[in-house]
Motif scaffolding. Structure first.
Motif, short mmCIF file in Angstrom:
data_model
loop_
_atom_site.label_atom_id
_atom_site.label_comp_id
_atom_site.label_asym_id
_atom_site.label_seq_id
_atom_site.Cartn_x
_atom_site.Cartn_y
_atom_site.Cartn_z
N GLY A 163 -108.95 -89.60 60.63
CA GLY A 163 -109.86 -89.02 61.67
C GLY A 163 -109.64 -87.56 61.61
N THR A 164 -109.08 -86.69 60.76
CA THR A 164 -108.82 -85.51 60.96
C THR A 164 -109.43 -84.78 59.59
OG1 THR A 164 -106.67 -85.54 59.58
CG2 THR A 164 -106.58 -85.76 62.03
N ALA A 165 -109.98 -85.58 58.84
CA ALA A 165 -110.57 -84.97 57.38
C ALA A 165 -111.84 -84.01 57.93
CB ALA A 165 -111.19 -86.18 56.39
N PRO A 166 -111.83 -83.00 57.06
CA PRO A 166 -113.09 -81.92 57.50
C PRO A 166 -114.35 -82.41 56.78
CG PRO A 166 -111.42 -81.20 55.60
CD PRO A 166 -111.00 -82.29 56.10
N SER A 167 -114.26 -83.35 55.92
CA SER A 167 -115.65 -83.92 55.44
C SER A 167 -115.31 -85.07 54.78
CB SER A 167 -116.30 -82.98 54.38
OG SER A 167 -115.50 -83.20 53.22
N ASN A 168 -116.33 -85.69 54.05
CA ASN A 168 -116.04 -87.00 53.19
C ASN A 168 -115.90 -86.68 51.82
OD1 ASN A 168 -116.39 -88.18 55.63
ND2 ASN A 168 -118.06 -89.56 55.00
N GLN A 205 -116.57 -85.97 45.27
CA GLN A 205 -117.70 -87.02 45.69
C GLN A 205 -117.23 -87.65 46.84
OE1 GLN A 205 -117.40 -90.56 42.72
NE2 GLN A 205 -119.36 -89.99 42.33
N GLU A 206 -118.51 -88.10 47.30
CA GLU A 206 -118.26 -88.64 48.95
C GLU A 206 -117.55 -89.85 48.75
OE1 GLU A 206 -121.19 -87.19 52.30
OE2 GLU A 206 -122.32 -87.30 50.36
N VAL A 207 -116.59 -90.01 49.69
CA VAL A 207 -115.97 -91.33 49.91
C VAL A 207 -116.11 -91.84 51.12
CG1 VAL A 207 -114.17 -90.92 48.22
CG2 VAL A 207 -113.82 -90.32 50.44
N PRO A 208 -116.13 -93.16 51.56
CA PRO A 208 -116.21 -93.79 53.07
C PRO A 208 -115.56 -92.91 53.92
CG PRO A 208 -116.50 -95.38 51.27
CD PRO A 208 -115.97 -94.33 50.65
N TYR A 222 -107.19 -89.59 49.79
CA TYR A 222 -107.62 -88.23 48.79
C TYR A 222 -107.44 -86.95 49.10
CZ TYR A 222 -110.46 -92.40 46.97
OH TYR A 222 -111.17 -93.28 46.53
N GLY A 223 -107.32 -85.96 48.20
CA GLY A 223 -107.49 -84.57 48.78
C GLY A 223 -109.01 -84.50 49.08
N ILE A 224 -109.08 -83.79 50.32
CA ILE A 224 -110.55 -83.65 50.91
C ILE A 224 -110.58 -82.26 50.94
CG2 ILE A 224 -111.95 -84.02 53.06
CD1 ILE A 224 -111.31 -86.80 51.38
N ALA A 230 -122.86 -86.21 38.66
CA ALA A 230 -123.41 -87.61 38.58
C ALA A 230 -122.60 -88.46 37.88
CB ALA A 230 -124.75 -87.26 37.72
N GLY A 231 -122.43 -89.56 38.38
CA GLY A 231 -121.65 -90.69 37.52
C GLY A 231 -120.86 -91.52 38.53
N GLU A 232 -120.38 -92.63 37.90
CA GLU A 232 -119.44 -93.44 38.82
C GLU A 232 -118.04 -93.06 38.39
OE1 GLU A 232 -119.46 -98.42 39.48
OE2 GLU A 232 -120.49 -97.53 37.47
N ARG A 233 -117.32 -93.06 39.63
CA ARG A 233 -115.98 -92.74 39.10
C ARG A 233 -115.16 -94.08 39.38
NH1 ARG A 233 -113.43 -89.58 44.39
NH2 ARG A 233 -111.12 -89.56 43.73
N HIS A 234 -114.15 -94.12 38.40
CA HIS A 234 -113.32 -95.38 38.34
C HIS A 234 -111.82 -95.02 38.37
CE1 HIS A 234 -116.49 -98.09 37.39
NE2 HIS A 234 -117.11 -97.05 36.39
N ASP A 235 -111.05 -95.55 39.47
CA ASP A 235 -109.72 -94.99 39.42
C ASP A 235 -108.98 -96.04 38.62
OD1 ASP A 235 -106.95 -94.62 39.98
OD2 ASP A 235 -107.14 -95.41 42.21
#
Ligand code: UTP
Length: 292
Positions: free
Chosen positions: A198-203, A162-165, A172-174, A252-257
């Motif tokens: 600033g080094t993540a390969p994606s979101n 899932q995309e994160v800001p 996270y693991g990316i 699809a769906g809302e993730r909750h930590d």
């Protein structure tokens, strides 16, 4: 690819939600009226999982008890004619022999916890589900993954992503994004656990649902400690990706930590608002507290 078994790592210390988890397993924290572990058990059952493997630790016997029958309770409810309550208990009860428990002995990390399930899983692809991450959606996240996995070649591994800001990727693991595979899937091009800002390969963050090939156990057996001094599942997946494909599926769906205090509170509100029997009452209460 038939996925029959799911591993639930539940041996962590839950330090982010102390003191709640001093004497009680984090996975028994309650969202509305069910413990976290029951939500993920139900999600796995819906996805067609037949055998449920819990990797537990000290202080976690409540999880084992939760999936057992409580004869005194059953008898008392029966004697009092509490049919609705008995039905709730029967609904949540696993079939005898469908659950296994093994102990991690020391919380050496998620990768180590998964490795502890190697003999019970055996030589077949399996799911890993982290109970402190809930996804509010029907069909559930794991069912979406099992269905998506049917379109993949043999010996594929699949991650829920899932995309994160951008300013949160370091938590996270990316995974990097390679060739697209249908609407919601892509080939994973590299993975990194908690990349420096600033080094993540994606979101795209790797969330707490995985479908893995049993070959991961061979790698976990000799996996050295990584970030945080723990044996990391992501590191072992990076090792396996040298010989097998990994895919990401946007679910699809809302993730909750639910393993953080704010996420736990938010999940309680979200799950209560999704319940027709509780929604209106909660809305009224919230209005009072919000002063509107
Ligand atoms: P977390 O890192 O979210 O859980 O691991 P934790 O270590 O219990 O929590 P904090 O960070 O101290 O608050 C995700 C899942 O992996 C399990 C946890 O129980 C949780 O369900 N886990 C983690 C293990 O089973 N063993 C471990 O060594 C670490």
């Amino acid at each position: 690819m038939k996925i029959r078994k799911a591993v639930f790592p539940v041996a962590g210390l839950g330090t982010r939600v102390l003191p709640a988890t001093k004497a009680m397993p984090k996975e028994m924290l309650t969202i509305v009226d069910k413990p976290l572990i029951q939500y993920v058990f139900d999600e796995a059952k819906e996805a067609g999982i037949e055998h449920f493997i819990f990797v537990t630790g000290r202080n976690k016997v409540a999880i084992e008890d939760h999936f057992d029958r409580m004869y005194e309770l059953d008898a008392t409810l029966e004697a009092r004619g509490k049919r609705a309550e008995l039905e709730i208990l029967a609904r949540d009860q696993p079939q005898a022999g469908a659950v296994s428990f093994t102990r991690q002995q020391a919380p050496l990390g998620l990768g180590h916890a998964v490795w502890c399930a190697r003999d019970i899983v055996g030589d077949e692809p399996f799911a890993v589900v982290l109970p402190d991450e809930l996804v509010l959606h029907s069909p559930g996240c794991l069912k979406q993954m099992v269905e998506a996995a049917q379109a993949l070649p043999d010996k594929s591994n699949l991650l829920a992503v899932q995309e994160v800001p951008a300013d949160q990727t370091h938590q996270y693991g990316i995974c990097g994004v390679g060739k697209r595979h249908g609407g919601s899937m892509f080939e994973v091009a590299g993975m990194v656990e908690k990349p420096a800002k600033g080094t993540a390969p994606s979101n795209f963050s790797i969330t707490g649902r995985y479908i893995l090939q049993p070959d991961i156990f061979r790698i976990l057996a000799t996996q050295p400690r990584g970030a945080g001094g723990e044996i990391q599942l992501t590191d072992a997946m990076i090792g396996l990706s040298a010989t097998q494909n990994f895919y990401g599926v946007e679910f699809a769906g809302e993730r909750h930590d639910c393993g953080s205090k704010s996420g736990f509170l938010r999940a309680n509100i979200a799950y209560a608002m999704a319940r027709p029997d509780l929604r209106d009452g909660l809305r009224e209460e919230m209005k009072k507290y919000l002063g509107t």
